[in-house]
Design an enzyme around this catalytic site. Structure first.
Site, PDB file in Angstrom:
ATOM      1  NE  ARG A 134      -4.393  -1.563   1.489  1.00 50.54           N
ATOM      2  CZ  ARG A 134      -5.485  -1.721   2.222  1.00 50.54           C
ATOM      3  NH1 ARG A 134      -5.531  -1.273   3.455  1.00 50.54           N
ATOM      4  NH2 ARG A 134      -6.547  -2.324   1.721  1.00 50.54           N
ATOM      5  CE1 TYR A 157      -4.566  -4.369   4.660  1.00 49.89           C
ATOM      6  CE2 TYR A 157      -2.260  -3.876   4.266  1.00 49.89           C
ATOM      7  CZ  TYR A 157      -3.485  -4.331   3.819  1.00 49.89           C
ATOM      8  OH  TYR A 157      -3.625  -4.731   2.515  1.00 49.89           O
ATOM      9  CG  ASP A 160      -4.824  -1.758  -2.615  1.00 52.71           C
ATOM     10  OD1 ASP A 160      -5.036  -2.966  -2.402  1.00 52.71           O
ATOM     11  OD2 ASP A 160      -4.752  -0.908  -1.724  1.00 52.71           O
ATOM     12  CB  SER A 188      -8.100  -0.795  -1.819  1.00 55.78           C
ATOM     13  OG  SER A 188      -7.129  -0.745  -0.800  1.00 55.78           O
ATOM     14  CD  GLN A 221      -3.106   5.591  -3.667  1.00 60.08           C
ATOM     15  OE1 GLN A 221      -3.662   6.265  -4.538  1.00 60.08           O
ATOM     16  NE2 GLN A 221      -2.808   6.079  -2.486  1.00 60.08           N
TER      17      GLN A 221
END
Length: 523
Positions: A122, A231, A130, A133, A127
């Site tokens: 991350r 996280y 990801d 996500s 991004q």
């Protein structure tokens, strides 16, 4: 090289790892695309759509695994699928490396390279890849929809002819991607939304979305989420007890609870205990997004919806993204395409598996017949929240000393400016004619007085820019008025124009200020 997406074999999985749109982008990278017959049907993509995008439709999964150099999947491969892997083949999928040691050993033994999409680090650059996500975003949204489907009342408060309807109270535990998506959906539906997270830096995000952050009266310093890859980290036993005490306090008030708390490669922490469920009102709903890892709620049953003896509905579905297959497939296929873009820097249809790249190295769990999980921490980490140090409290003696020092410095500056100004005036007086000095002294004094009067007006009533321009305009208009009685028609014309234009500037400035102030008046 060829990249293919087989049909998912796990029952109830409707997503697909390649869409017609992503296939077009993959072809621009130099790859030939394959899809198994019917792989995208449950997500709304027909074989005809794939053919129109230039994708070769393969009849069987065995034929696709044999023909493809790169296989893109959604779910963790089954034993039968792992047997189809071959040396040099690349598999891109969700792989659950923390709980799939046998799968990693099998892939390494066969010499296959496996990229686990949930292991994408991350960091800002990653991004776009990801997938965790992307799926969490959908799960958070869908969790609120499922809760509303099982909740017997409105989310928003209403006043109707038949009576007043109070708004639903929603508590979201965990403010990660799924939690924030749930917060946005819940607040948009009109519910009174509360959110809790162990990471202190997310409080502003929660409040900016219209929810109320639940704070604990606990002094323990929590680790910044940026230090753990975005996280949450494991909390101390004391913090956990304070957390559970707060949840017991909130449980009787909440209509809907959505739990999203997960720590990578660990079982889900138990946050909503049996006594909290018992304390909730009949008709309340719990949606446990951590059901696949054991659940945050003690009574959650994975892949099932149960109703407790006191009438609380607990939803433990593990396929929330699959319930929105078209959207989930589009996002996941885009994540795969971005991963392939990084793996193909030359856009020549050949994989360059660069293990020096933070993103590729972080996501790779087997490479060149070796298990590479767990990866080293990325060289570029998420930016941690800057901790603001509290200003030092000064003692009365220190405050007095600071005031005296500031006064002396200000006095010194003023004396220096006056001395320099006086010296310049004296120097001008030695060489300039007396008539000039008379007017010059009046000019300097008028500028000084005007500056002191106008500059000290409160900025809420008069902006600094307008103060300066009005001071200059005032000097111009006074000079023009003195010359308007001159005998020369040219001087009179110029003076009249000066008065006109300076007047527009002065009065226009005050009109603009008045309109600006009116914007802040309730009336």
């Amino acid at each position: 090289m060829k990249i293919g997406a087989p049909k998912e074999v796990i029952e109830g999985e409707n997503r697909v790892a390649m869409t017609p749109a992503s296939a077009l982008d993959l072809q621009k990278l130099g790859y030939d695309c394959l899809i198994e017959t019917g792989a995208g049907a449950n997500a709304g993509f027909s074989d005809a759509d794939y053919k129109a995008a230039g994708v070769e439709v393969v009849k069987t999964a065995a034929a696709l695994w044999k023909a493809a150099d790169i296989v893109a999947k959604v779910r963790v491969p089954t034993d039968a699928e792992m047997k189809r892997l071959r040396e040099g083949q690349t598999l891109i999928t969700f792989f659950n490396p923390g709980g799939n040691a046998e799968g990693m050993e099998a892939a390494a033994k066969k010499g296959a390279n496996v990229i686990a999409m949930e292991m994408v680090p991350r960091i800002s650059r990653a991004q776009k890849m990801d997938a965790l996500s992307s799926m969490a975003n959908i799960a958070g949204y869908r969790a609120v929809i499922e809760a509303g489907n099982n909740f017997g009342r409105f989310f928003t408060g209403q006043i109707t002819a038949a009576g007043k309807v109070p708004p639903a109270k929603v508590l979201i535990v965990g403010a990660g991607v799924a939690g924030l998506a749930a917060i946005g959906t819940s607040t948009s539906l009109g519910a009174v939304t509360y959110a809790f997270d162990v990471r202190p830096e997310v409080a502003e995000q929660v409040e900016s979305m219209g929810a109320e952050f639940v704070y604990l009266d606990f002094e323990e310093e929590q680790q910044d989420g940026a230090a753990t890859g975005g996280y949450a980290s494991v909390s101390s036993p004391e913090f956990r007890e304070a957390q559970l005490a707060k949840f017991r306090e909130l449980a009787p008030e909440m209509d809907i609870v959505i739990t999203t708390a997960l720590i990578p490669n660990r079982e889900a922490p138990e946050l909503w205990t049996e006594d909290m469920v018992t304390a909730m009102k009949p008709g309340s709903v719990i949606v446990d997004l951590a059901a696949e890892k054991g659940g945050n709620c003690k009574l959650t049953v994975a892949d099932e919806k149960i109703v407790t003896d006191n009438g609380v509905t607990i939803i433990g579905y593990t396929d929330f993204p699959s319930r929105m297959a078209a959207q989930a497939s589009t996002l996941y296929a885009t994540n795969i395409r971005h991963m392939m873009t990084d793996l193909t820097p030359e856009k020549d249809g050949q994989i360059n598996h660069n293990m020096e790249d933070d993103v590729i190295r972080g996501a790779t769990v087997t490479f060149a017949s070796e298990i590479t999980f767990p990866p080293p921490p990325p060289k570029v980490q998420a930016i941690a929240a800057v901790k603001k140090e509290a200003p030092k409290e000064l003692t009365p003696e220190e405050k007095r000393a600071a005031e005296v020092a500031a006064f002396k410095a200000q006095t010194k500056n003023q004396v220096t400016l006056l001395a320099v100004g006086g010296g310049l005036m004296l120097l001008a007086g030695l060489y300039a004619p007396a008539s000039f000095m008379q007017h010059f002294i009046v000019f300097v004094l008028s500028v000084f007085v005007g500056f002191q009067v106008i500059w000290n007006v409160s900025h809420s009533l008069h902006t600094p820019l307008m103060a300066v321009t009005n001071a200059i305009s005032s000097i111009i208009i006074l000079g023009a008025l003195m010359q308007i009685g001159s005998g020369s028609w040219l001087v009179i014309l110029l003076a009249a124009l000066s008065v006109f234009m300076a007047g527009i500037n002065i009065f226009g400035g005050f009109l603009v200020t008045r309109r600006m102030l009116a914007m802040f008046q309730k009336s």
